[in-house]
Write an enzyme that holds these catalytic residues in place. Structure first.
Site, PDB file in Angstrom:
ATOM      1  CG  ASP A  58      47.907  13.276 133.260  1.00 30.52           C
ATOM      2  OD1 ASP A  58      48.268  13.278 134.355  1.00 30.52           O
ATOM      3  OD2 ASP A  58      47.096  12.857 132.806  1.00 30.52           O
ATOM      4  CG  ASN A  60      48.270  10.839 137.606  1.00 29.35           C
ATOM      5  OD1 ASN A  60      47.637  11.469 136.392  1.00 29.35           O
ATOM      6  ND2 ASN A  60      47.772  10.941 138.710  1.00 29.35           N
ATOM      7  CG  ASP A  62      44.539  11.930 136.611  1.00 27.50           C
ATOM      8  OD1 ASP A  62      45.252  12.788 135.834  1.00 27.50           O
ATOM      9  OD2 ASP A  62      44.758  12.472 137.774  1.00 27.50           O
ATOM     10  CG  ASP A  66      49.952  15.135 137.321  1.00 28.89           C
ATOM     11  OD1 ASP A  66      51.169  15.716 136.889  1.00 28.89           O
ATOM     12  OD2 ASP A  66      49.595  13.978 137.111  1.00 28.89           O
ATOM     13  CG  ASP A 135      45.322  31.699 143.585  1.00 29.47           C
ATOM     14  OD1 ASP A 135      44.729  32.492 144.102  1.00 29.47           O
ATOM     15  OD2 ASP A 135      45.268  31.333 142.288  1.00 29.47           O
ATOM     16  CG  ASP A 237      40.477  33.747 144.698  1.00 30.26           C
ATOM     17  OD1 ASP A 237      40.351  33.975 143.356  1.00 30.26           O
ATOM     18  OD2 ASP A 237      39.638  33.151 145.302  1.00 30.26           O
ATOM     19  CD  GLU A 291      40.478  37.791 141.229  1.00 34.21           C
ATOM     20  OE1 GLU A 291      40.052  37.391 142.372  1.00 34.21           O
ATOM     21  OE2 GLU A 291      39.893  37.437 140.348  1.00 34.21           O
ATOM     22  CG  HIS A 357      42.678  31.163 136.292  1.00 27.32           C
ATOM     23  ND1 HIS A 357      43.571  32.379 136.956  1.00 27.32           N
ATOM     24  CD2 HIS A 357      41.745  31.077 137.277  1.00 27.32           C
ATOM     25  CE1 HIS A 357      43.060  32.914 137.909  1.00 27.32           C
ATOM     26  NE2 HIS A 357      41.943  31.946 138.150  1.00 27.32           N
ATOM     27  CG  ASP A 358      39.548  33.771 136.622  1.00 28.49           C
ATOM     28  OD1 ASP A 358      38.976  32.423 136.849  1.00 28.49           O
ATOM     29  OD2 ASP A 358      39.643  34.578 137.413  1.00 28.49           O
TER      30      ASP A 358
END
Ligand code: NOJ
Length: 584
Positions: A58, A60, A62, A66, A135, A237, A291, A357-358
């Protein structure tokens, strides 16, 4: 509903699906001089590093990763020796499913930055010789996409046929199972036009109607927009779901236990791919991977048989699906990877991966995340990924041996699929403590905790409040600490990428399984133009014997995760030991 109920295991398997250091990485550069390798391609020789932008860095403050954050780490990415990056979706999105619900395909999600940031990222990657794979989420869009807004506004909208609608005056539509819906129901009633729309994933992810040539053309135009910007590939995807039988037959009761048989690669899907290839892919040098690989080896093979002009490589889940929360059989693991290799031995190309990521973290799922074995087993698994035939996809953080965070409360989770299923299980009287235990292994959030850069607050991921908790082990497991340690997982991974780059036998070489019935050790050779590389991996926490035709003979050790070398081929491996030899 009990843990062993079909519903439970469907979600579980989907979440699973959806989800030494060194001697010297001696190069066998001789094998690279071989010009006779047919069909050499950059994407076959690539090592793909998958970045989950929300959790990477990150810039910034938040609390959300990003694009500027990724830009700030490009030198790190380059230093890994990877040659391509697959970025999870970065398009505009209300984030019901962390970007897999796109509301504008030609813009950047505001959490992640701007198009100028994207252009800078792409340039920064290309300047460093790294390719960028985007993706592409086109089985569904967000319900906030302009197309859907128009589509739902009236039955006569020119966008009506961009999605699947069922008029309510015809009664309830035939049941369709939804993977993410809190009631598992894929038809959502929409009162504006008194009709149901289809959503295989969440209610905010309506399925696009690929039967509509206008929709297909919109997608192709959008793909060209990104290809013209200079990206290098697409990861498609959930594309195996794109085709539906729109006569909407009634599926047998309980079909959801095996929904893939009904949802994946419905006849006609290959036609869409061939059209996409004609319209877009054939005009660019793009790498493509979808995928999922259908229900049969034939489906998978057809999709990537170069003569059929569809996609480049298959991404099959059978290997990753071997491991459940109860453990897995090494014999089965070997069988599955060997079978997939054999299907693509002559033609077509595969992806090799054990995490994304899954999924649960690589080391927690397939290795052993207890402190004494975490680094060793992580290095062993990385050795597997970098020495198999096929393009390796390596998930960010695995190079540090990051492991599952061990969440114990539902409040710690962020993933919509996990939260909805939790609700579903609760509504159906499931054993909730057991369910919580199960998701501590299988939830997609296990792989989504922030990247551990250093031992400062929030692991150096953000100055703000991270969108999901940082794994508390970041004080000891982090990139900065591993940079300084020549024997770290991180530095071992760098040796592996170099080893693969220097030895084309590891990319293209023939794969031969050895000691097939050994329940503990996975041993194989990779052979190309007279060069033979032997890989032996102990998948267990105990010393294990291994029997190969090369046992005790002289060989050149290339790499070992224990950091020492034996100049004769071993017949016994230490716990989680990985060794790689050059045999001639
Ligand atoms: C597969 C993606 O990998 C996953 O993260 C996403 O939730 C579903 N497809 C739906 O887009």
């Amino acid at each position: 509903m009990s843990l062993s109920s079909p519903r439970f295991s469907i979600l579980h398997s989907f979440l699973i699906m959806l989800c030494c250091s060194v001697i010297t990485a001696k190069s066998v550069a001789q094998s690279n001089t071989n010009d006779s390798i047919p069909n050499r391609k950059w994407w076959k020789e690539a090592v793909v590093y998958q970045i989950y932008p929300r959790s990477f860095k990150d810039a910034n403050g938040d609390g959300i990763g990003d694009l500027k954050g990724i830009i700030s780490k490009l030198d790190y990415i380059k230093s890994l020796g990877v040659t391509a990056v697959w970025l999870n979706p970065i398009y505009s999105s209300p984030n019901d499913d962390n970007g897999y619900d796109v509301s504008d395909y030609r813009n950047i999600m505001s959490d992640f930055g701007t198009m100028a940031d994207f252009d800078a990222l792409l340039k920064g990657m290309h300047d460093r010789g790294i390719k960028l794979v985007m993706d592409l989420v086109v089985n569904h869009s967000s319900d906030e996409h302009e197309w859907f807004q128009q589509s739902r506004s009236s039955r006569t909208s020119p966008y009506r046929e961009y999605y699947h609608w069922w008029p309510a005056e015809n009664g309830k539509p035939p049941y369709r199972y939804s993977l993410f819906d809190v009631n598992h129901d894929a038809w959502m009633y929409d009162k504006t036009t008194n009709a149901y729309y289809l959503h295989y994933f969440s209610r905010k992810q309506p399925d696009l109607n690929w039967e509509n040539p206008k929709l297909r053309q919109e997608i192709y135009d959008m793909m060209k927009y990104w290809a013209d910007k200079g990206i290098d590939g697409f990861r498609m995807d959930a594309f195996q779901f794109a085709r539906k039988d729109t006569t909407w037959p009634t599926f047998p009761k309980g079909y959801e236990k095996n929904f893939g048989q009904y949802y994946y690669m419905v006849p006609g899907l290959h036609g869409y791919l061939q059209e996409m290839n004609r319209e877009v892919l054939s005009k660019y040098d793009l790498m493509t991977v979808a995928e999922g690989a259908g229900n049969t080896y034939e489906d998978a093979h057809d999709m990537v048989d170069a003569d059929r002009h569809e996609l480049d490589m298959a991404y099959a889940f059978d290997g990753i699906d071997v491991a459940k929360s109860t453990g897995y059989s090494v014999l089965k693991f070997k069988q599955v990877f060997s079978k997939w290799d054999s299907v693509f031995a002559e033609k077509g190309w595969l992806s090799i991966f054990l995490a994304n990521h899954d999924q649960a973290r690589l080391v927690s799922r397939f290795g052993n995340d207890r402190p004494e074995f975490r680094a060793l087993s992580s290095k062993m698994l990385s050795t597997f990924l970098m020495t198999m035939r096929g393009t390796p996809y390596y998930y960010n953080g695995d190079e540090l041996g990051m492991n599952n965070p061990g969440f114990t409360k539902i409040e710690q989770y962020r993933d919509k699929a996990t939260l909805n299923e939790y609700q579903y299980q609760q509504n159906h009287g499931a054993d909730m403590p057991a369910y919580l235990k199960e998701i501590a292994f299988s939830s997609r959030d296990n792989g989504r905790t922030p990247f551990q850069w250093d031992d400062s607050k929030n692991a150096g991921f953000t100055n703000g409040t991270p969108w999901i908790e940082v794994n508390p082990d970041y004080k000891t497991i982090n990139a900065a600490a591993q940079e300084k340690d020549p024997n770290s997982c991180l530095n071992y991974f760098r040796k592996l990428t170099k080893l693969r780059k220097d030895n084309l036998a590891l990319v293209y070489g023939k794969y031969t399984l050895l000691d097939k019935n050994n329940p503990n050790v996975y041993a194989y050779t990779r052979e190309l133009s007279g060069k033979k590389v032997l890989v032996m991996l102990n998948f267990t926490g105990k010393t294990a014997a291994v029997s190969t035709p090369f046992g005790s003979s002289n060989a050149n050790p290339l790499l070992c995760n224990y950091g020492d070398s034996a100049k004769t081929v071993k017949t016994e491996l230490r716990p989680y030991e990985a060794v790689v030899y050059l045999l001639n």
